[in-house]
Design a protein around this motif. Structure first.
Motif, PDB file in Angstrom:
ATOM      1  N   THR A  11      10.257  19.009 -26.470  1.00  0.00           N
ATOM      2  CA  THR A  11      11.504  19.459 -25.834  1.00  0.00           C
ATOM      3  C   THR A  11      11.464  20.960 -25.610  1.00  0.00           C
ATOM      4  OG1 THR A  11      12.687  17.676 -26.947  1.00  0.00           O
ATOM      5  CG2 THR A  11      14.031  19.437 -26.024  1.00  0.00           C
ATOM      6  N   GLU A  12      10.995  21.684 -26.634  1.00  0.00           N
ATOM      7  CA  GLU A  12      10.890  23.148 -26.524  1.00  0.00           C
ATOM      8  C   GLU A  12       9.966  23.548 -25.376  1.00  0.00           C
ATOM      9  OE1 GLU A  12       9.398  27.036 -29.116  1.00  0.00           O
ATOM     10  OE2 GLU A  12       9.177  25.029 -29.951  1.00  0.00           O
ATOM     11  N   ARG A  13       8.800  22.891 -25.300  1.00  0.00           N
ATOM     12  CA  ARG A  13       7.836  23.232 -24.243  1.00  0.00           C
ATOM     13  C   ARG A  13       8.358  22.865 -22.859  1.00  0.00           C
ATOM     14  NH1 ARG A  13       3.642  20.998 -27.920  1.00  0.00           N
ATOM     15  NH2 ARG A  13       3.016  22.748 -29.207  1.00  0.00           N
ATOM     16  N   LEU A  14       9.008  21.709 -22.774  1.00  0.00           N
ATOM     17  CA  LEU A  14       9.569  21.284 -21.485  1.00  0.00           C
ATOM     18  C   LEU A  14      10.662  22.235 -21.005  1.00  0.00           C
ATOM     19  CD1 LEU A  14       9.743  17.398 -21.872  1.00  0.00           C
ATOM     20  CD2 LEU A  14       8.462  18.633 -20.120  1.00  0.00           C
ATOM     21  N   LEU A  15      11.506  22.704 -21.933  1.00  0.00           N
ATOM     22  CA  LEU A  15      12.554  23.667 -21.586  1.00  0.00           C
ATOM     23  C   LEU A  15      11.952  24.986 -21.102  1.00  0.00           C
ATOM     24  CD1 LEU A  15      15.252  23.149 -24.368  1.00  0.00           C
ATOM     25  CD2 LEU A  15      15.599  22.887 -21.920  1.00  0.00           C
ATOM     26  N   LEU A  16      10.897  25.433 -21.805  1.00  0.00           N
ATOM     27  CA  LEU A  16      10.214  26.672 -21.404  1.00  0.00           C
ATOM     28  C   LEU A  16       9.575  26.517 -20.027  1.00  0.00           C
ATOM     29  CD1 LEU A  16       8.480  27.799 -24.735  1.00  0.00           C
ATOM     30  CD2 LEU A  16      10.322  28.981 -23.551  1.00  0.00           C
ATOM     31  N   LEU A  17       8.943  25.362 -19.821  1.00  0.00           N
ATOM     32  CA  LEU A  17       8.280  25.080 -18.542  1.00  0.00           C
ATOM     33  C   LEU A  17       9.299  25.056 -17.398  1.00  0.00           C
ATOM     34  CD1 LEU A  17       5.389  24.432 -17.610  1.00  0.00           C
ATOM     35  CD2 LEU A  17       5.920  22.029 -17.822  1.00  0.00           C
ATOM     36  N   LEU A  18      10.430  24.397 -17.639  1.00  0.00           N
ATOM     37  CA  LEU A  18      11.486  24.324 -16.633  1.00  0.00           C
ATOM     38  C   LEU A  18      12.051  25.714 -16.322  1.00  0.00           C
ATOM     39  CD1 LEU A  18      13.369  22.491 -14.901  1.00  0.00           C
ATOM     40  CD2 LEU A  18      14.897  22.385 -16.882  1.00  0.00           C
ATOM     41  N   THR A  19      12.289  26.505 -17.377  1.00  0.00           N
ATOM     42  CA  THR A  19      12.815  27.864 -17.208  1.00  0.00           C
ATOM     43  C   THR A  19      11.837  28.726 -16.427  1.00  0.00           C
ATOM     44  OG1 THR A  19      13.864  27.598 -19.363  1.00  0.00           O
ATOM     45  CG2 THR A  19      13.820  29.821 -18.462  1.00  0.00           C
ATOM     46  N   ASP A  20      10.539  28.624 -16.774  1.00  0.00           N
ATOM     47  CA  ASP A  20       9.517  29.416 -16.066  1.00  0.00           C
ATOM     48  C   ASP A  20       9.407  28.986 -14.609  1.00  0.00           C
ATOM     49  OD1 ASP A  20       8.920  30.970 -18.252  1.00  0.00           O
ATOM     50  OD2 ASP A  20       7.238  29.749 -18.912  1.00  0.00           O
ATOM     51  N   PHE A  21       9.524  27.678 -14.370  1.00  0.00           N
ATOM     52  CA  PHE A  21       9.467  27.160 -13.001  1.00  0.00           C
ATOM     53  C   PHE A  21      10.595  27.783 -12.157  1.00  0.00           C
ATOM     54  CE2 PHE A  21      10.759  24.023  -9.756  1.00  0.00           C
ATOM     55  CZ  PHE A  21       9.551  23.844  -9.087  1.00  0.00           C
ATOM     56  N   PHE A 129      11.941  37.227 -18.132  1.00  0.00           N
ATOM     57  CA  PHE A 129      12.536  37.756 -19.363  1.00  0.00           C
ATOM     58  C   PHE A 129      13.876  37.077 -19.635  1.00  0.00           C
ATOM     59  CE2 PHE A 129      10.566  42.312 -19.746  1.00  0.00           C
ATOM     60  CZ  PHE A 129       9.426  41.763 -20.329  1.00  0.00           C
ATOM     61  N   SER A 130      14.715  37.015 -18.603  1.00  0.00           N
ATOM     62  CA  SER A 130      16.058  36.430 -18.744  1.00  0.00           C
ATOM     63  C   SER A 130      15.981  34.961 -19.147  1.00  0.00           C
ATOM     64  CB  SER A 130      16.832  36.552 -17.430  1.00  0.00           C
ATOM     65  OG  SER A 130      16.905  37.904 -17.023  1.00  0.00           O
ATOM     66  N   GLY A 131      15.074  34.217 -18.512  1.00  0.00           N
ATOM     67  CA  GLY A 131      14.908  32.792 -18.803  1.00  0.00           C
ATOM     68  C   GLY A 131      14.482  32.557 -20.234  1.00  0.00           C
ATOM     69  N   ARG A 132      13.487  33.324 -20.671  1.00  0.00           N
ATOM     70  CA  ARG A 132      12.975  33.173 -22.039  1.00  0.00           C
ATOM     71  C   ARG A 132      14.028  33.587 -23.070  1.00  0.00           C
ATOM     72  NH1 ARG A 132       7.389  31.431 -23.345  1.00  0.00           N
ATOM     73  NH2 ARG A 132       6.789  30.593 -21.343  1.00  0.00           N
ATOM     74  N   LEU A 133      14.746  34.672 -22.805  1.00  0.00           N
ATOM     75  CA  LEU A 133      15.791  35.118 -23.721  1.00  0.00           C
ATOM     76  C   LEU A 133      16.891  34.073 -23.849  1.00  0.00           C
ATOM     77  CD1 LEU A 133      16.248  38.946 -23.027  1.00  0.00           C
ATOM     78  CD2 LEU A 133      15.592  37.884 -25.191  1.00  0.00           C
ATOM     79  N   PHE A 134      17.206  33.429 -22.724  1.00  0.00           N
ATOM     80  CA  PHE A 134      18.227  32.372 -22.738  1.00  0.00           C
ATOM     81  C   PHE A 134      17.789  31.216 -23.644  1.00  0.00           C
ATOM     82  CE2 PHE A 134      19.534  28.216 -21.016  1.00  0.00           C
ATOM     83  CZ  PHE A 134      20.904  28.299 -21.270  1.00  0.00           C
ATOM     84  N   ILE A 135      16.532  30.759 -23.464  1.00  0.00           N
ATOM     85  CA  ILE A 135      16.016  29.637 -24.267  1.00  0.00           C
ATOM     86  C   ILE A 135      16.003  29.993 -25.750  1.00  0.00           C
ATOM     87  CG2 ILE A 135      13.934  28.250 -24.785  1.00  0.00           C
ATOM     88  CD1 ILE A 135      15.340  27.263 -22.297  1.00  0.00           C
ATOM     89  N   SER A 137      17.734  32.326 -27.323  1.00  0.00           N
ATOM     90  CA  SER A 137      19.101  32.518 -27.823  1.00  0.00           C
ATOM     91  C   SER A 137      19.755  31.167 -28.091  1.00  0.00           C
ATOM     92  CB  SER A 137      19.933  33.319 -26.817  1.00  0.00           C
ATOM     93  OG  SER A 137      19.361  34.585 -26.619  1.00  0.00           O
ATOM     94  N   LEU A 138      19.483  30.196 -27.206  1.00  0.00           N
ATOM     95  CA  LEU A 138      19.992  28.835 -27.380  1.00  0.00           C
ATOM     96  C   LEU A 138      19.397  28.206 -28.642  1.00  0.00           C
ATOM     97  CD1 LEU A 138      21.539  26.298 -26.257  1.00  0.00           C
ATOM     98  CD2 LEU A 138      19.435  25.740 -25.009  1.00  0.00           C
ATOM     99  N   GLN A 139      18.074  28.420 -28.802  1.00  0.00           N
ATOM    100  CA  GLN A 139      17.362  27.896 -29.969  1.00  0.00           C
ATOM    101  C   GLN A 139      17.943  28.498 -31.254  1.00  0.00           C
ATOM    102  OE1 GLN A 139      13.160  28.701 -29.616  1.00  0.00           O
ATOM    103  NE2 GLN A 139      12.616  26.722 -30.429  1.00  0.00           N
ATOM    104  N   ARG A 140      18.180  29.815 -31.242  1.00  0.00           N
ATOM    105  CA  ARG A 140      18.744  30.531 -32.389  1.00  0.00           C
ATOM    106  C   ARG A 140      20.146  29.991 -32.714  1.00  0.00           C
ATOM    107  NH1 ARG A 140      18.162  35.930 -34.505  1.00  0.00           N
ATOM    108  NH2 ARG A 140      20.126  36.749 -35.283  1.00  0.00           N
ATOM    109  N   TYR A 141      20.943  29.786 -31.670  1.00  0.00           N
ATOM    110  CA  TYR A 141      22.311  29.275 -31.840  1.00  0.00           C
ATOM    111  C   TYR A 141      22.276  27.891 -32.505  1.00  0.00           C
ATOM    112  CZ  TYR A 141      26.807  27.178 -30.559  1.00  0.00           C
ATOM    113  OH  TYR A 141      28.022  26.532 -30.590  1.00  0.00           O
ATOM    114  N   LEU A 142      21.368  27.015 -32.017  1.00  0.00           N
ATOM    115  CA  LEU A 142      21.251  25.663 -32.566  1.00  0.00           C
ATOM    116  C   LEU A 142      20.795  25.693 -34.024  1.00  0.00           C
ATOM    117  CD1 LEU A 142      19.629  23.820 -29.510  1.00  0.00           C
ATOM    118  CD2 LEU A 142      21.982  23.563 -30.322  1.00  0.00           C
ATOM    119  N   GLY A 148      17.676  21.444 -35.986  1.00  0.00           N
ATOM    120  CA  GLY A 148      16.259  21.822 -35.928  1.00  0.00           C
ATOM    121  C   GLY A 148      15.778  22.654 -37.103  1.00  0.00           C
ATOM    122  N   ARG A 149      16.548  22.700 -38.190  1.00  0.00           N
ATOM    123  CA  ARG A 149      16.144  23.495 -39.360  1.00  0.00           C
ATOM    124  C   ARG A 149      15.020  22.784 -40.128  1.00  0.00           C
ATOM    125  NH1 ARG A 149      19.313  27.698 -39.955  1.00  0.00           N
ATOM    126  NH2 ARG A 149      18.651  28.097 -42.076  1.00  0.00           N
TER     127      ARG A 149
END
Length: 472
Positions: A11-21, A129-135, A137-142, A148-149
């Motif tokens: 899920t993490e990789r797919l989110l990163l891939l989608l954000t980078d796309f 930068f913005s895309g990665r920071l968003f992902i 920050s979302l991960q940190r919030y969760l 995911g702990r």
């Protein structure tokens, strides 16, 4: 690992891939808008936009994969990730700049393109930068919300172990929860620190991991327990837990492991997942492709070498020998024969030595220029070996060395190779000291295994062959 872990990583990789796309394509789209000042609907339908945009995305995707931008960055600094992104994009832009500079047909047009290239770099960095920071920050919030702990076991019950525990409690964004401690001394059984219990003795670490669903193990014991550390690593290796040790135990691995920061608190990560699934597939495809090409290109050399060996000494041109492969599986390794056929009749299995009298005249030459290794491309093609990895050792020596060097069997966790970090840094094995030295290089390779490392080793091997630095 567990299905939950696999799904989390994917899920993490797919989110990163989608954000980078989205980020990479938005940067290209904005460049088009700025440059041609065209309306949105017209731009989206332009064929001269879509095809180059997809090609450019694939170019960046390849670079991002190569530089490890899709590794799990769990509990790592966002600054470190952004720094890697900056370095990767800089290299990518530099390569494009270099390619544009090769075209000298229209200097004015090339100059204009170079200008727009730097505008594009600025846009790419801003969006990526913005895309990665968003992902992140979302991960940190969760993580802060309890999603995911990871349950954490601290090995040791001392001041250092308690200090690590305090750091984890103070920084919830790490996503770690200390479940308890594993004691080294019997007298600490039953004790607790700030409500976190000693769950059992270090000898029961496998049972503790299974019963409590531990995902992270942090080792915080003194240097006097070095031997125990090796035992812990061996026990945890098949448990799919992330292993980290406190730096003053660094010497046990000869300074050869990935380091990370736990909010400024340094740890050494013993990497349990040696390669990601896509890297394993890419490495295997590279092996097959290279093996086929090398066997075709060197076919005349193979014929000439075989004839030369037959003329020089009695016996077959090809030499087969049992070697230990991935996870200790025995396979037949092929080489051109460089020694007399009776080389080990009286002695039994022994290591080669400098100026070895058993080596033939032709053998001396083919060893120096590494021609003797060419038949191993058959092993590579069959999947028994890889282009890069620790050298496959004979079962007799593996058994002997595993008793003398407790950590030796870790070499069997990866597919053996024709060349490797140990091969380009050290000579043929002549003594057990050579084996120990090479093991340090092998462990460095295993802990830092990646396609990038493989390519660097292959380049170094080419230089070794060209300049004839082979040991013979």
């Amino acid at each position: 690992g567990s299905l939950k872990d696999i799904l989390e990583k994917r899920t993490e990789r797919l989110l990163l891939l989608l954000t980078d796309f989205i980020s990479i394509n938005l940067a290209w789209l904005f460049l088009f808008l700025i440059r041609f000042e065209t309306g949105w609907f017209q731009v989206v339908l332009m064929p001269e936009l879509i095809l180059p945009m997809l090609v450019v995305f694939l170019y960046w995707l390849a670079l991002f994969i190569f530089f490890g931008m899709y590794r799990t960055w769990f509990a790592l600094s966002r600054f470190d990730e952004l720094l890697t992104l900056f370095k990767t994009s800089f290299i990518g832009i530099f390569l494009l700049y270099f390619l544009i500079s090769l075209d000298e047909s229209d200097p004015a047009f090339a100059g204009q393109i170079r200008y727009w290239l730097f505008v594009y770099w600025g846009l790419l960095l801003a969006f990526a930068f913005s895309g990665r920071l968003f992902i992140r920050s979302l991960q940190r919030y969760l993580l802060l919300k309890g999603i995911g702990r990871r349950k954490t076991l601290i090995v040791g019950f001392n001041e250092k172990a308690q200090m690590v525990s305090d750091e984890i409690i103070d920084h919830r964004a790490l996503g770690l929860d200390v479940t308890g401690f594993a004691a080294v001394k019997d007298e600490n059984i039953g004790k607790n620190y700030k409500g976190m219990p000693v769950l059992g003795h270090i000898k029961e670490i496998e049972k503790i991991i299974e019963e409590h669903g531990i995902k992270e193990v942090i080792i915080a014991v003194g240097r006097q327990y070095d031997d125990m550390l090796i035992e812990i690593i061996a026990k945890c290796e098949d448990k799919e837990v992330a292993l980290k040790i406190i730096p003053d135990l660094y010497e046990i691995l000869s300074g050869q492991a990935r380091t990370m920061q736990l909010y400024g608190f340094p740890l050494i990560s013993i990497n349990p997942q040696l390669m990601t699934d896509w890297e394993k597939i890419a490495k295997r495809l590279l092996d097959i492709f290279a093996a086929v090409i090398i066997l075709i290109v060197t076919f005349p050399i193979i014929i000439i070498t075989a004839i030369a060996i037959k003329i020089d000494s009695k016996g077959p041109a090809l030499f087969k020998q049992d070697r230990c492969g991935l996870n200790g599986k025995i396979f037949k390794m092929y080489k051109f024969r460089s020694m007399r056929t009776d080389a080990e009749e009286k002695t039994g299995p022994v290591w080669s030595m400098k100026d070895d009298p058993r080596i033939t005249k032709v053998g001396k030459f083919i060893r120096k220029v590494r021609i003797d290794e060419i038949p191993q491309m058959i092993n590579v093609f069959k999947g028994e070996m890889s282009l890069v990895g620790p050298r496959p050792e004979r079962p007799f020596f593996v058994e002997q060395l595993s008793k003398e060097i407790p950590y030796y069997s870790r070499r069997l966790k990866v597919r053996p190779g024709i060349t490797g970090w140990a091969q380009v840094k050290h000579k043929y094995d002549e003594t057990i000291e050579d084996v120990k030295t090479k093991l340090q290089y092998d462990l460095f390779y295993i802990e830092n295994i990646s396609l990038k490392t493989d390519i660097l080793i292959l380049i170094r091997t080419i230089f070794v062959v060209i300049f004839g630095k082979g040991h013979y």
